[in-house]
Design a protein around this motif. Sequence first.
Motif, PDB file in Angstrom:
ATOM      1  N   LYS A 314      37.327 -16.106 -24.441  1.00 16.18           N
ATOM      2  CA  LYS A 314      36.080 -15.369 -24.192  1.00 16.18           C
ATOM      3  C   LYS A 314      36.358 -13.885 -23.905  1.00 16.18           C
ATOM      4  O   LYS A 314      35.463 -13.063 -23.983  1.00 16.18           O
ATOM      5  CB  LYS A 314      35.315 -15.996 -23.015  1.00 16.18           C
ATOM      6  CG  LYS A 314      34.684 -17.332 -23.409  1.00 16.18           C
ATOM      7  CD  LYS A 314      33.556 -17.771 -22.477  1.00 16.18           C
ATOM      8  CE  LYS A 314      34.009 -18.010 -21.078  1.00 16.18           C
ATOM      9  NZ  LYS A 314      33.058 -18.876 -20.322  1.00 16.18           N
ATOM     10  N   THR A 315      37.586 -13.562 -23.549  1.00 12.77           N
ATOM     11  CA  THR A 315      37.964 -12.164 -23.293  1.00 12.77           C
ATOM     12  C   THR A 315      38.864 -11.697 -24.436  1.00 12.77           C
ATOM     13  O   THR A 315      39.699 -12.462 -24.914  1.00 12.77           O
ATOM     14  CB  THR A 315      38.746 -12.074 -21.967  1.00 12.77           C
ATOM     15  OG1 THR A 315      37.968 -12.665 -20.936  1.00 12.77           O
ATOM     16  CG2 THR A 315      39.062 -10.637 -21.596  1.00 12.77           C
ATOM     17  N   HIS A 316      38.675 -10.448 -24.866  1.00 13.42           N
ATOM     18  CA  HIS A 316      39.547  -9.916 -25.920  1.00 13.42           C
ATOM     19  C   HIS A 316      40.983  -9.865 -25.408  1.00 13.42           C
ATOM     20  O   HIS A 316      41.224  -9.543 -24.248  1.00 13.42           O
ATOM     21  CB  HIS A 316      39.089  -8.520 -26.349  1.00 13.42           C
ATOM     22  CG  HIS A 316      39.851  -8.016 -27.541  1.00 13.42           C
ATOM     23  ND1 HIS A 316      40.794  -7.032 -27.448  1.00 13.42           N
ATOM     24  CD2 HIS A 316      39.826  -8.421 -28.832  1.00 13.42           C
ATOM     25  CE1 HIS A 316      41.322  -6.833 -28.660  1.00 13.42           C
ATOM     26  NE2 HIS A 316      40.751  -7.655 -29.501  1.00 13.42           N
ATOM     27  N   SER A 319      42.419  -7.003 -23.192  1.00 11.45           N
ATOM     28  CA  SER A 319      41.820  -6.695 -21.887  1.00 11.45           C
ATOM     29  C   SER A 319      42.417  -7.588 -20.809  1.00 11.45           C
ATOM     30  O   SER A 319      42.856  -8.693 -21.095  1.00 11.45           O
ATOM     31  CB  SER A 319      40.317  -6.965 -21.907  1.00 11.45           C
ATOM     32  OG  SER A 319      39.706  -6.218 -22.914  1.00 11.45           O
ATOM     33  N   ILE A 321      42.094 -10.307 -17.915  1.00 12.44           N
ATOM     34  CA  ILE A 321      41.140 -11.417 -17.835  1.00 12.44           C
ATOM     35  C   ILE A 321      41.095 -11.908 -16.399  1.00 12.44           C
ATOM     36  O   ILE A 321      42.119 -12.006 -15.728  1.00 12.44           O
ATOM     37  CB  ILE A 321      41.528 -12.547 -18.816  1.00 12.44           C
ATOM     38  CG1 ILE A 321      40.558 -13.715 -18.784  1.00 12.44           C
ATOM     39  CG2 ILE A 321      42.897 -13.085 -18.571  1.00 12.44           C
ATOM     40  CD1 ILE A 321      40.791 -14.701 -19.937  1.00 12.44           C
ATOM     41  N   SER A 327      33.454 -19.328 -14.696  1.00  9.12           N
ATOM     42  CA  SER A 327      33.604 -19.160 -16.129  1.00  9.12           C
ATOM     43  C   SER A 327      34.112 -20.458 -16.788  1.00  9.12           C
ATOM     44  O   SER A 327      33.676 -20.825 -17.886  1.00  9.12           O
ATOM     45  CB  SER A 327      34.563 -17.998 -16.362  1.00  9.12           C
ATOM     46  OG  SER A 327      34.887 -17.900 -17.705  1.00  9.12           O
ATOM     47  N   PRO A 365      35.794 -12.577 -28.475  1.00  8.23           N
ATOM     48  CA  PRO A 365      34.457 -12.625 -27.860  1.00  8.23           C
ATOM     49  C   PRO A 365      33.357 -12.514 -28.918  1.00  8.23           C
ATOM     50  O   PRO A 365      32.347 -13.215 -28.860  1.00  8.23           O
ATOM     51  CB  PRO A 365      34.431 -11.412 -26.923  1.00  8.23           C
ATOM     52  CG  PRO A 365      35.850 -11.014 -26.734  1.00  8.23           C
ATOM     53  CD  PRO A 365      36.631 -11.514 -27.915  1.00  8.23           C
TER      54      PRO A 365
END
Length: 465
Positions: A314-316, A319, A321, A327, A365
């Motif tokens: 869900k996170t690139h 980046s 996390i 979540s 994402p």
Amino acid sequence: MELRLYDTLTKEKRTFVPLDANNVRMYVCGPTVYDFAHIGNARPVIVFDVLFRLLRHLYGEAHVKYVRNITDVDDKINDRAARDFPGLPLNEAIRKVTEQTGRQFHADVDALGALRPSVEPRATEHIAEMREIIERLVAGGFAYAAEDHVLFSPQAMNAANDGLPRYGALSNRSLDEMIAGARVDVAPYKKDNTDFVLWKPSKPGEPSWPSPSGIKAEGRPGWHIECSAMAWKHLGEQFDIHGGGIDLVFPHHENEVAQTCCAFHRQRMANYWMHNGFLQVESEKMSKSLGNFITIHELLADWPGEVLRLNMLKTHYTSPIDWTMKSLEESGKTLDDWYRIAADVEPGKPAASVVDALLDDLNTPQAIAALHGLRGSAVPALAGSLRLLGFLSESAAQWKDRKQQASGVDVNEVERLISERTAARARKDFAESDRIRDQLAAMGVLIKDGKDAEGKPVTTWELKR
Ligand code: AMP
Ligand code: ZN
């Protein structure tokens, strides 16, 4: 259809062009096998698995070679072996630790839906290649022997300056700053304190191998040389993609580049350097002392591996996390939904919207947003896209059973009650619908009424925690 990847070295997103147009070669630094892998270690495993799957989709399964090593020689392994098997000779104890930890690692990453790499080389099986690279480096004037060590000299590399990269280019540091900033605890055998170890003597009882020529005592390799040797053996002097976590950029990857490029007179080791960002837990750095250190193994006791996988994606990947319970719960519900509607459907071609997102530097994402968009209208494409991303390894029934086992709640009974309640609401029998809500609550099930993509009422449920 172009794949674009962010390259840590050139600091830009570039169109991916493999060195050999039909065959892609990728190396990712693997685990040091001394303990259970933590959820941070799962990040490069999952991220580069998605890349491996995408490359296989683009170039064909037989045309992608993915190498992920196993580091089985390290002080942490020796310490663990001495602690856990004090009665055994150290080498036997080390074998027990590395075999057991290697098996645990495989069980964990298999459960995360990660394909096995094409080759999983072990450091201890590549000592000959390490020795050869070291001897080339000494012959080329980039390394020297001192007190049974062999050291690499970044200053010699930058002085040579003939078609070689600059030491420090990958991690964006200048050697002058490193020289000025180096700590003063200079090892006596180093000429300069920026020099790093290629080979070192073994202590009595530690694993040891014949040393590179010029050193009589047996010894063992430094960490960085392992990856240069294994990448060379399995992928050649230069290859396409090298990956790992962002913490490895310096010194590990900087030193890999230095060793490989100086040994083989190359301008580049890998044409694309990819690094995943760090994972923290509930907004804190994961550490044993903070008590928030979570292993993959522990998480798998509570969650299916695919939930952990989705939560990661869900996170690139570039980046940071933040790994949170909230979540994870959302990821669990999303997968319940996808399993329910897509797991038993004949998969169609992966949707262009999903593939395009992945082609843009693995924008997972956005790929996940695209998956949500397929839910109402294009279920076969949803099923095909989910499979491309490594989901839907089970049937809908298996998924349900597993959820049931994990929760201790009879999922079929819950769903039967929910449809009875939906029928009661449709005939405006609110007393009955409230009674069923209470009955579910007594079973530990919370229900929520909402609308689906077409605006039809739907009821979802979750367990009270
Ligand atoms: P290690 O066994 O520490 O060398 O780590 C194995 C892999 O996991 C390397 O690619 C690391 O960069 C990566 N890694 C370790 N900790 C984290 C973390 N907290 N978040 C993301 N990646 C990590
Ligand atoms: Zn490495």
